[in-house]
Write an enzyme that holds these catalytic residues in place. Structure first.
Site, PDB file in Angstrom:
ATOM      1  N   TYR A  67       5.206 -10.401  -6.269  1.00 40.67           N
ATOM      2  CA  TYR A  67       3.858 -10.967  -6.379  1.00 40.67           C
ATOM      3  C   TYR A  67       3.823 -12.430  -5.933  1.00 40.67           C
ATOM      4  O   TYR A  67       2.799 -12.932  -5.496  1.00 40.67           O
ATOM      5  CB  TYR A  67       3.376 -10.831  -7.823  1.00 40.67           C
ATOM      6  N   LYS A  87      -3.105 -16.658  -9.814  1.00 39.72           N
ATOM      7  CA  LYS A  87      -3.807 -16.017 -10.930  1.00 39.72           C
ATOM      8  C   LYS A  87      -3.720 -16.883 -12.190  1.00 39.72           C
ATOM      9  O   LYS A  87      -4.669 -16.919 -12.986  1.00 39.72           O
ATOM     10  CB  LYS A  87      -3.207 -14.634 -11.202  1.00 39.72           C
TER      11      LYS A  87
END
Length: 256
Positions: free
Chosen positions: A155, A162
């Site tokens: 990720y 995020k």
């Protein structure tokens, strides 16, 4: 049409495919009585085609959240179609390929900056563009995150992006509360969406859910997350803001 969003006017971003959470949020919002308008980027024609699968026709406006001109004209376009807004769904995230897939230590700042701008700062810029459309009664802003308290395989810089999104949501909740505008996020589990397909090795994350989820999690079913979005748009959570609602089968609560 009656429903928990009866009479609400909702702007939904990020509808790309029927498999997206944003699509299901838009569909459920219509089913619950809302008027819905969609934004699209970079291919409005794709969103327009998918939008035909919604229960009722919707207008689609092109919106690049990194483009100041697009943001500046949004108010006039939405006002002409809906008259105003009661809710906004932020379903936008992007990172260049060199910011994903195990390249964390080698990603150049230009790519990190793009990920932060599009995936986190845009929550603020989109909301501010929509703010004049919200009445004195307030409204609800709902964004989508992928639990940033952990470092996930592959990720990479979307993780810090995020985390920035989650912090941005809390600060917006602080500053917009005086206008009775709530700002919350839904943290969904992994789904076979277009966003997931753009991350090399994302299937490794799916395996974590198969092992840890107390409730069965279906990576092909975005509707539970869509329901979470619609619930937060409604008046059923009038004093909930700055929150992250986990719709992930319970993985966030289970260590091993």
């Amino acid at each position: 049409m009656s429903g928990i969003l009866h009479g609400k006017r909702i702007l939904v971003t990020g509808v790309l495919l029927e498999s997206s959470i944003a699509f299901h949020a838009a569909r459920l919002a219509q089913e619950q009585g809302a008027e819905v308008m969609l934004t699209a980027f970079p291919r409005p024609s794709l969103t327009e085609r998918v939008a035909r699968q919604l229960p009722r026709p919707v207008e689609v406006v092109e919106l690049d959240v990194a483009n100041e001109e697009h943001l500046a004209r949004l108010e006039d376009v939405v006002r002409a179609e809906l008259g105003g807004l009661d809710g906004v769904v932020h379903s936008i995230g992007f990172a260049p390929q060199d910011a994903l897939g195990g390249n964390f230590l080698n990603t150049p700042f230009a790519s990190v900056a793009t990920a932060m701008h599009v995936s986190a700062y845009s929550l603020k810029s989109l909301t501010m563009a929509c703010l004049p459309l919200m009445s004195e009664e307030g409204g609800s802003v709902v964004g989508l995150t992928f639990d940033a308290q952990y470092a996930w395989p592959h990720y990479d810089w979307m993780g810090p992006a995020k985390a920035a999104l989650e912090a941005t949501s809390r600060y917006m909740a602080r500053d917009l509360g005086k206008r009775n505008i709530r700002c919350n996020l839904v943290a969904a589990g992994p789904l076979n969406s277009m966003a997931a397909k753009s991350i090399p090795g994302f299937t490794d994350i799916e395996g974590v859910w198969n092992r840890r989820s107390p409730l069965e999690w279906d990576v092909e079913d975005p509707e539970p997350a869509g329901r979470g979005v619609v619930a937060l748009l409604s008046d059923w959570f009038p004093k909930t803001t700055g929150e992250i609602v986990h719709v992930d089968g319970g993985v966030h609560a289970i260590g091993a």
